[in-house]
Design a protein around this motif. Sequence first.
Motif, mmCIF file in Angstrom:
data_model
loop_
_atom_site.group_PDB
_atom_site.id
_atom_site.type_symbol
_atom_site.label_atom_id
_atom_site.label_comp_id
_atom_site.label_asym_id
_atom_site.label_seq_id
_atom_site.Cartn_x
_atom_site.Cartn_y
_atom_site.Cartn_z
ATOM 1 N N LEU A 212 0.848 -1.185 0.000
ATOM 2 C CA LEU A 212 0.000 0.000 0.000
ATOM 3 C C LEU A 212 0.886 1.238 0.000
ATOM 4 O O LEU A 212 1.715 1.416 0.880
ATOM 5 C CB LEU A 212 -0.910 0.006 1.231
ATOM 6 N N LYS A 213 0.683 2.112 -0.998
ATOM 7 C CA LYS A 213 1.489 3.323 -1.105
ATOM 8 C C LYS A 213 0.724 4.573 -0.724
ATOM 9 O O LYS A 213 1.304 5.550 -0.262
ATOM 10 C CB LYS A 213 2.036 3.454 -2.542
ATOM 11 N N ASP A 214 -0.576 4.567 -0.910
ATOM 12 C CA ASP A 214 -1.395 5.731 -0.543
ATOM 13 C C ASP A 214 -2.827 5.247 -0.289
ATOM 14 O O ASP A 214 -3.474 4.738 -1.195
ATOM 15 C CB ASP A 214 -1.373 6.776 -1.665
ATOM 16 N N MET B 153 -16.591 -3.009 -6.796
ATOM 17 C CA MET B 153 -17.346 -3.956 -5.977
ATOM 18 C C MET B 153 -18.858 -3.782 -6.129
ATOM 19 O O MET B 153 -19.630 -4.326 -5.339
ATOM 20 C CB MET B 153 -16.946 -3.810 -4.511
ATOM 21 N N GLY B 154 -19.278 -3.019 -7.127
ATOM 22 C CA GLY B 154 -20.701 -2.837 -7.368
ATOM 23 C C GLY B 154 -21.372 -2.038 -6.267
ATOM 24 O O GLY B 154 -20.839 -1.038 -5.790
ATOM 25 N N VAL B 155 -22.532 -2.512 -5.831
ATOM 26 C CA VAL B 155 -23.313 -1.771 -4.826
ATOM 27 C C VAL B 155 -22.818 -2.043 -3.406
ATOM 28 O O VAL B 155 -23.316 -1.447 -2.452
ATOM 29 C CB VAL B 155 -24.815 -2.143 -4.927
ATOM 30 N N ILE B 156 -21.837 -2.930 -3.237
ATOM 31 C CA ILE B 156 -21.361 -3.282 -1.899
ATOM 32 C C ILE B 156 -20.715 -2.085 -1.218
ATOM 33 O O ILE B 156 -20.937 -1.823 -0.034
ATOM 34 C CB ILE B 156 -20.368 -4.454 -1.968
ATOM 35 N N GLU B 157 -19.888 -1.338 -1.971
ATOM 36 C CA GLU B 157 -19.177 -0.195 -1.393
ATOM 37 C C GLU B 157 -18.736 0.750 -2.513
ATOM 38 O O GLU B 157 -18.704 0.371 -3.689
ATOM 39 C CB GLU B 157 -17.956 -0.661 -0.601
ATOM 40 N N ASN B 158 -18.421 1.985 -2.140
ATOM 41 C CA ASN B 158 -17.966 2.960 -3.113
ATOM 42 C C ASN B 158 -16.597 2.579 -3.663
ATOM 43 O O ASN B 158 -15.788 1.977 -2.956
ATOM 44 C CB ASN B 158 -17.890 4.352 -2.473
ATOM 45 N N PRO B 159 -16.306 2.921 -4.932
ATOM 46 C CA PRO B 159 -14.996 2.617 -5.499
ATOM 47 C C PRO B 159 -13.880 3.264 -4.680
ATOM 48 O O PRO B 159 -13.998 4.406 -4.246
ATOM 49 C CB PRO B 159 -15.074 3.233 -6.906
ATOM 50 N N GLY B 160 -12.817 2.527 -4.444
ATOM 51 C CA GLY B 160 -11.717 3.035 -3.643
ATOM 52 C C GLY B 160 -10.844 4.021 -4.402
ATOM 53 O O GLY B 160 -10.871 4.103 -5.632
ATOM 54 N N LYS B 161 -10.044 4.761 -3.654
ATOM 55 C CA LYS B 161 -9.107 5.735 -4.222
ATOM 56 C C LYS B 161 -7.674 5.429 -3.782
ATOM 57 O O LYS B 161 -6.804 6.297 -3.842
ATOM 58 C CB LYS B 161 -9.488 7.146 -3.770
ATOM 59 N N SER B 162 -7.418 4.232 -3.325
ATOM 60 C CA SER B 162 -6.094 3.862 -2.831
ATOM 61 C C SER B 162 -5.150 3.550 -3.985
ATOM 62 O O SER B 162 -5.577 3.255 -5.106
ATOM 63 C CB SER B 162 -6.196 2.642 -1.912
ATOM 64 N N GLN B 163 -3.847 3.605 -3.679
ATOM 65 C CA GLN B 163 -2.829 3.286 -4.670
ATOM 66 C C GLN B 163 -1.919 2.197 -4.109
ATOM 67 O O GLN B 163 -1.364 2.332 -3.025
ATOM 68 C CB GLN B 163 -2.013 4.525 -5.033
ATOM 69 N N PHE B 164 -1.782 1.109 -4.868
ATOM 70 C CA PHE B 164 -0.970 -0.032 -4.457
ATOM 71 C C PHE B 164 0.193 -0.240 -5.415
ATOM 72 O O PHE B 164 0.213 0.275 -6.533
ATOM 73 C CB PHE B 164 -1.826 -1.304 -4.413
ATOM 74 N N CYS B 165 1.152 -1.034 -4.958
ATOM 75 C CA CYS B 165 2.312 -1.420 -5.747
ATOM 76 C C CYS B 165 2.374 -2.945 -5.771
ATOM 77 O O CYS B 165 2.102 -3.600 -4.758
ATOM 78 C CB CYS B 165 3.569 -0.818 -5.126
ATOM 79 N N PHE B 166 2.744 -3.525 -6.917
ATOM 80 C CA PHE B 166 2.793 -4.979 -7.081
ATOM 81 C C PHE B 166 4.215 -5.422 -7.413
ATOM 82 O O PHE B 166 4.891 -4.800 -8.235
ATOM 83 C CB PHE B 166 1.842 -5.420 -8.200
ATOM 84 N N ASP B 167 4.653 -6.519 -6.788
ATOM 85 C CA ASP B 167 5.996 -7.035 -7.009
ATOM 86 C C ASP B 167 5.963 -8.566 -6.951
ATOM 87 O O ASP B 167 5.026 -9.152 -6.404
ATOM 88 C CB ASP B 167 6.948 -6.476 -5.947
ATOM 89 N N ASP B 168 6.985 -9.203 -7.500
ATOM 90 C CA ASP B 168 7.122 -10.674 -7.473
ATOM 91 C C ASP B 168 5.857 -11.370 -7.971
ATOM 92 O O ASP B 168 5.353 -12.319 -7.343
ATOM 93 C CB ASP B 168 7.454 -11.162 -6.056
ATOM 94 N N ILE B 169 5.332 -10.915 -9.095
ATOM 95 C CA ILE B 169 4.134 -11.547 -9.677
ATOM 96 C C ILE B 169 4.557 -12.861 -10.333
ATOM 97 O O ILE B 169 5.435 -12.887 -11.190
ATOM 98 C CB ILE B 169 3.482 -10.621 -10.712
ATOM 99 N N LYS B 170 3.926 -13.973 -9.916
ATOM 100 C CA LYS B 170 4.323 -15.288 -10.408
ATOM 101 C C LYS B 170 3.108 -16.110 -10.826
ATOM 102 O O LYS B 170 2.083 -16.100 -10.149
ATOM 103 C CB LYS B 170 5.099 -16.045 -9.327
ATOM 104 N N LEU B 171 3.247 -16.817 -11.947
ATOM 105 C CA LEU B 171 2.254 -17.776 -12.419
ATOM 106 C C LEU B 171 2.976 -19.077 -12.720
ATOM 107 O O LEU B 171 3.990 -19.074 -13.433
ATOM 108 C CB LEU B 171 1.541 -17.293 -13.675
#
Length: 228
Positions: free
Chosen positions: A39-41, A146-164
């Motif tokens: 989580l960055k912001d 998430m539809g009607v469950i909750e308002n769209p978020g405004k957070s900013q994330f970072c992704f690393d070590d993505i593996k498949l």
Amino acid sequence: MEDGKLYCIGDVPNSRVNILTHVITTELGEYEISAKIMLKDKGKVPGSAGFLIGEFDEEDPDVRAACYFGKGVKAGVSLNGYAFLKDKTTKIPEGFDFDEFTIKITGNNMKLKMDVADKNGIKLEKLICNGVGIKGLVAVVNNFDMGVIENPGKSQFCFDDIKLSGSKIVEKPENSFGPILWTMHTLSKKTVKLMALLPPVGKDDNQNVSLQFKEGENWKTVATESIE
């Protein structure tokens, strides 16, 4: 991209990056998908991050259709205090560190499982759901819709070590495309009118598109236009 990490720098809901060249097949087997998420912001509205698994468009099997219109299984963590996998949810325990956590998805032709743990070793209750019929692309997602469950978020994330990995993950290098997604053209009074559609283009990228014809062994530019 910075230092090998993928950063989301906007707050558009359902922002995602599709992994084009590795897909989940319908063959019998298993697969594993994982990433480190930071989580960055937090932003003004708490958001979420994770994976969209098995993106596929039933009307058009083209990989580009999957990117833009495909549906998939949502798997992630919400800053509102819960984790989710398809139609299952679990509460996030007190003290969980959103600054850095890992998500690991394991699946086969019948079941899909998700494990989540923060950098301090705090783990969530394992989520398990029906995994029948999952196929297609995998994407990392910042701020799920998430539809009607909750308002769209405004957070900013970072992704690393993505593996498949796994026998159900197949490499398909031919899925790569761009920077032109596709074109449309018409012919009117012996004049060809052509439109080129592109993905988002950065300010430091080329801002022009050129049309070329091959004459013999050489390409000749006949028109250049600025990207709108």
